[in-house]
Scaffold this motif. Sequence first.
Motif, PDB file in Angstrom:
ATOM      1  N   UNK A  69       0.833  -1.202   0.000  1.00  0.00           N
ATOM      2  CA  UNK A  69       0.000   0.000   0.000  1.00  0.00           C
ATOM      3  C   UNK A  69       0.869   1.254   0.000  1.00  0.00           C
ATOM      4  N   UNK A  70       1.937   1.230   0.805  1.00  0.00           N
ATOM      5  CA  UNK A  70       2.870   2.362   0.829  1.00  0.00           C
ATOM      6  C   UNK A  70       3.511   2.556  -0.541  1.00  0.00           C
ATOM      7  N   UNK A  71       3.935   1.459  -1.148  1.00  0.00           N
ATOM      8  CA  UNK A  71       4.570   1.529  -2.466  1.00  0.00           C
ATOM      9  C   UNK A  71       3.577   2.032  -3.508  1.00  0.00           C
ATOM     10  N   UNK A  72       2.343   1.577  -3.421  1.00  0.00           N
ATOM     11  CA  UNK A  72       1.299   2.031  -4.349  1.00  0.00           C
ATOM     12  C   UNK A  72       1.151   3.545  -4.292  1.00  0.00           C
ATOM     13  N   UNK A  73       1.159   4.090  -3.104  1.00  0.00           N
ATOM     14  CA  UNK A  73       1.016   5.536  -2.958  1.00  0.00           C
ATOM     15  C   UNK A  73       2.213   6.291  -3.525  1.00  0.00           C
ATOM     16  N   UNK A  74       3.402   5.727  -3.403  1.00  0.00           N
ATOM     17  CA  UNK A  74       4.585   6.360  -4.003  1.00  0.00           C
ATOM     18  C   UNK A  74       4.510   6.307  -5.527  1.00  0.00           C
ATOM     19  N   UNK A  75       4.019   5.199  -6.071  1.00  0.00           N
ATOM     20  CA  UNK A  75       3.860   5.103  -7.522  1.00  0.00           C
ATOM     21  C   UNK A  75       2.835   6.119  -8.024  1.00  0.00           C
ATOM     22  N   UNK A  76       1.740   6.247  -7.314  1.00  0.00           N
ATOM     23  CA  UNK A  76       0.708   7.218  -7.688  1.00  0.00           C
ATOM     24  C   UNK A  76       1.279   8.634  -7.649  1.00  0.00           C
ATOM     25  N   UNK A  77       2.049   8.931  -6.619  1.00  0.00           N
ATOM     26  CA  UNK A  77       2.665  10.253  -6.516  1.00  0.00           C
ATOM     27  C   UNK A  77       3.612  10.501  -7.688  1.00  0.00           C
ATOM     28  N   UNK A  78       4.394   9.489  -8.050  1.00  0.00           N
ATOM     29  CA  UNK A  78       5.306   9.630  -9.186  1.00  0.00           C
ATOM     30  C   UNK A  78       4.532   9.912 -10.472  1.00  0.00           C
TER      31      UNK A  78
END
Length: 107
Positions: A42-51
């Motif tokens: 979930x944390x990684x998903x949010x970083x991908x979305x931010x990118x």
Amino acid sequence: MGKSKISILREAILSDLTDQLDRNGTTGQYYSDLVKDYMKLWDTKNRLILDIELRGVTVESVTSAGTNLKKNDSVDQLIKLNAQMLKLLDSLGIKPAQSDGDTDDEM
């Protein structure tokens, strides 16, 4: 200083997952570890979305031939990550809550 919205949401999701496991009678360290894995995804998903929000779905690529546009790899990674997150929820026996259809959520 207060917690960020993302931190509050993360805590709420973690709590929801743990509560659902308890209600389902799914206990044990194995399942707790899977929930931790889910939250890391979930944390990684949010970083991908931010990118993707910051750089867009296409990014500039500088090669010896010049500057070209290429797809942002975060888009494909996000799709794969979401699929893995759904598989983890399935492994945990967690299904979406059934609503009564009386919501004001936007689609």
